[in-house]
Design an enzyme around this catalytic site. Structure first.
Site, PDB file in Angstrom:
ATOM      1  NE  ARG A  83     -10.704  -4.591  24.048  1.00 35.49           N
ATOM      2  CZ  ARG A  83     -10.209  -4.940  25.227  1.00 35.49           C
ATOM      3  NH1 ARG A  83     -10.646  -4.358  26.323  1.00 35.49           N
ATOM      4  NH2 ARG A  83      -9.287  -5.883  25.318  1.00 35.49           N
ATOM      5  CE  LYS A 185      -5.517  -4.844  24.214  1.00 34.29           C
ATOM      6  NZ  LYS A 185      -4.814  -4.096  25.241  1.00 34.29           N
ATOM      7  CD  GLU A 221      -7.129   2.886  30.264  1.00 32.55           C
ATOM      8  OE1 GLU A 221      -7.040   1.916  31.037  1.00 32.55           O
ATOM      9  OE2 GLU A 221      -7.524   2.793  29.099  1.00 32.55           O
TER      10      GLU A 221
HETATM   11  N1  PLP Z   1      -6.623  -0.429  29.557  1.00 31.10           N
HETATM   12  C1  PLP Z   1      -5.599  -0.588  28.692  1.00 31.10           C
HETATM   13  C2  PLP Z   1      -4.898   0.605  28.175  1.00 31.10           C
HETATM   14  C3  PLP Z   1      -5.236  -1.888  28.289  1.00 31.10           C
HETATM   15  O1  PLP Z   1      -4.226  -2.083  27.442  1.00 31.10           O
HETATM   16  C4  PLP Z   1      -5.937  -2.993  28.796  1.00 31.10           C
HETATM   17  C5  PLP Z   1      -5.609  -4.350  28.374  1.00 31.10           C
HETATM   18  O2  PLP Z   1      -6.231  -4.931  27.544  1.00 31.10           O
HETATM   19  C6  PLP Z   1      -6.992  -2.762  29.699  1.00 31.10           C
HETATM   20  C7  PLP Z   1      -7.298  -1.471  30.055  1.00 31.10           C
HETATM   21  C8  PLP Z   1      -7.775  -3.894  30.265  1.00 31.10           C
HETATM   22  O3  PLP Z   1      -8.670  -4.421  29.316  1.00 31.10           O
HETATM   23  P1  PLP Z   1      -9.116  -5.939  29.405  1.00 31.10           P
HETATM   24  O4  PLP Z   1      -9.693  -6.124  30.748  1.00 31.10           O
HETATM   25  O5  PLP Z   1     -10.128  -6.072  28.337  1.00 31.10           O
HETATM   26  O6  PLP Z   1      -7.910  -6.746  29.176  1.00 31.10           O
HETATM   27  C1  COI Z   2      -3.863  -6.952  28.163  1.00 34.04           C
HETATM   28  O1  COI Z   2      -4.166  -6.904  29.356  1.00 34.04           O
HETATM   29  O2  COI Z   2      -4.237  -7.853  27.423  1.00 34.04           O
HETATM   30  C2  COI Z   2      -3.040  -5.926  27.572  1.00 34.04           C
HETATM   31  O3  COI Z   2      -3.138  -5.735  26.403  1.00 34.04           O
HETATM   32  C3  COI Z   2      -2.150  -5.163  28.429  1.00 34.04           C
HETATM   33  C4  COI Z   2      -0.744  -4.954  27.920  1.00 34.04           C
HETATM   34  C5  COI Z   2       0.137  -6.121  28.024  1.00 34.04           C
HETATM   35  C6  COI Z   2      -0.656  -4.235  26.633  1.00 34.04           C
END
Ligand code: PLP
Ligand code: COI
Length: 341
Positions: A83, A185, A221
């Site tokens: 990612r 991200k 989201e």
């Molecule tokens: N959506 C956003 C905007 C986020 O910052 C995150 C955190 O990483 C997620 C979703 C969840 O992604 P993940 O499950 O890969 O941590």
């Molecule tokens: C994560 O879940 O890793 C995130 O990046 C969420 C947040 C703390 C920015």
């Protein structure tokens, strides 16, 4: 293994704490250097860095978990590495190779092993990889140099209460534009969310939920987490959209729902006007883990799912299975776990 630091593991929140080592690699003249662990947590960069002016930076988030037998392991770091490559491509930064990303994570965890919360405390070691554009530059263009780094922080729940339902409100703000950077991200997405978050918290909500930027009719989201809903027909539903961040937790839950809980899994539009189709709902992400959604406020009306105080039974099963896999109590699908110690 070295002796653990003296912390009250059970009362940790999601807050920064300086740990002993971080990894740094620098990109210059078309290549990354070998990288190393360093103790200093302060970066000295050019005042003209693109990360400071034009938001040319991206980051990741993943965790290290203690297992019952005293081991330490990472959950799907390859997915974070991939990612991050997608994020880099979107904002014209050099890719950091997957194998090197995983190796750097392992080095940081091993060097900070005394900060990894013990098994059973509910806390974990959060890793924050990031890449920033640095070097002298003035025009709006990609930076001449980059820094890749990973630091580590022991953390507890992101939302207060952890695995207890919290309420959210629908925001009037957009998080991302239809063909913008929502699926990457990158820091700009988060700067843009600060005011919306603040307004939701002022009104007593844990955070806000963003609708799709084009029509404002579909859930996208939940703050910094993805959304899922459970229907009475045993379906796990989650939004499909090019402007949400593809959550690794969400894709893991989709696998668990289908293979462990024998649910029907569907990625599709989740219309806010039809939100009562869900009997349970949750936010999922690395930091959020699974946070049950008590209710959602939209246009002055609150829709409560399972309960504002009790966790729904399917959400609980999803949480237990995912958590079990992460700490090694439940057998993981192939390739999900990377052992560190
Ligand atoms: N959506 C956003 C905007 C986020 O910052 C995150 C955190 O990483 C997620 C979703 C969840 O992604 P993940 O499950 O890969 O941590
Ligand atoms: C994560 O879940 O890793 C995130 O990046 C969420 C947040 C703390 C920015």
């Amino acid at each position: 293994m070295s002796k653990k630091v003296d912390l009250d593991w059970g009362s940790l929140s999601f807050a920064y704490m300086k740990t002993d080592f971080r990894y740094i690699s620098r990109w210059k003249d078309g290549k990354w250097d070998d990288g190393q662990l360093v103790e200093d947590n302060v970066l000295a960069i050019s005042e003209a860095s693109t990360a400071l002016h034009y938001g040319q930076q991206c980051f990741e988030g993943l965790k290290a978990y203690s297992t019952k037998d005293g081991g330490i392991q990472l959950f799907r770091p390859d997915q974070n590495a991939l990612r991050m490559i997608q994020s880099c491509n979107r904002i014209m930064m050099p890719e950091f190779p997957v194998e090197r990303f995983i190796d750097a994570c392992k080095q940081v965890v091993e060097a900070n092993a005394h900060f990894v919360p013990p098994y059973g405390t509910g806390a974990t070691l959060y890793l924050r990889p990031f890449i920033i554009g640095v070097g002298d530059n003035l025009g709006v263009k990609p930076a001449p140099e980059y820094i890749f780094s990973i630091f580590a922080v022991p953390v507890g729940p992101y939302f207060k209460g952890g695995m207890a339902p919290v309420n959210f409100m629908i925001s009037d703000f957009d998080r991302a534009a239809p063909y913008g950077t929502g699926a990457a991200k990158v820091g700009g997405n988060y700067a843009g969310s600060l005011l919306a978050h603040e307004k939701a918290v002022e009104r007593g909500f844990a955070d806000c939920i963003y609708l799709d930027p084009a029509t404002h009719s579909k859930i996208e989201e939940v703050g910094a987490a993805n959304f899922f809903g459970i229907t009475k027909d045993n379906q796990f539903i989650t939004p499909k959209s090019p402007s949400i961040l593809p959550s690794i937790t969400k894709y893991s839950l989709m696998h668990i729902a289908e293979n462990h809980l024998k649910m029907e899994v569907i990625e599709r539009d989740c219309y806010i006007e039809k939100i009562d189709e869900f009997i349970e709902a949750g936010a999922c992400g690395t930091a959020a883990v699974i946070t049950p959604i008590g209710g959602i406020e939209y246009k002055g009306k609150m829709t409560v799912f399972h309960s504002e105080t009790e966790v729904g039974p399917i959400t609980k099963k999803l949480y237990d299975t995912l958590g079990g896999i992460q700490v090694g109590d439940v057998e993981a699908p192939e390739g999900w776990i990377v052992k560190v110690l």
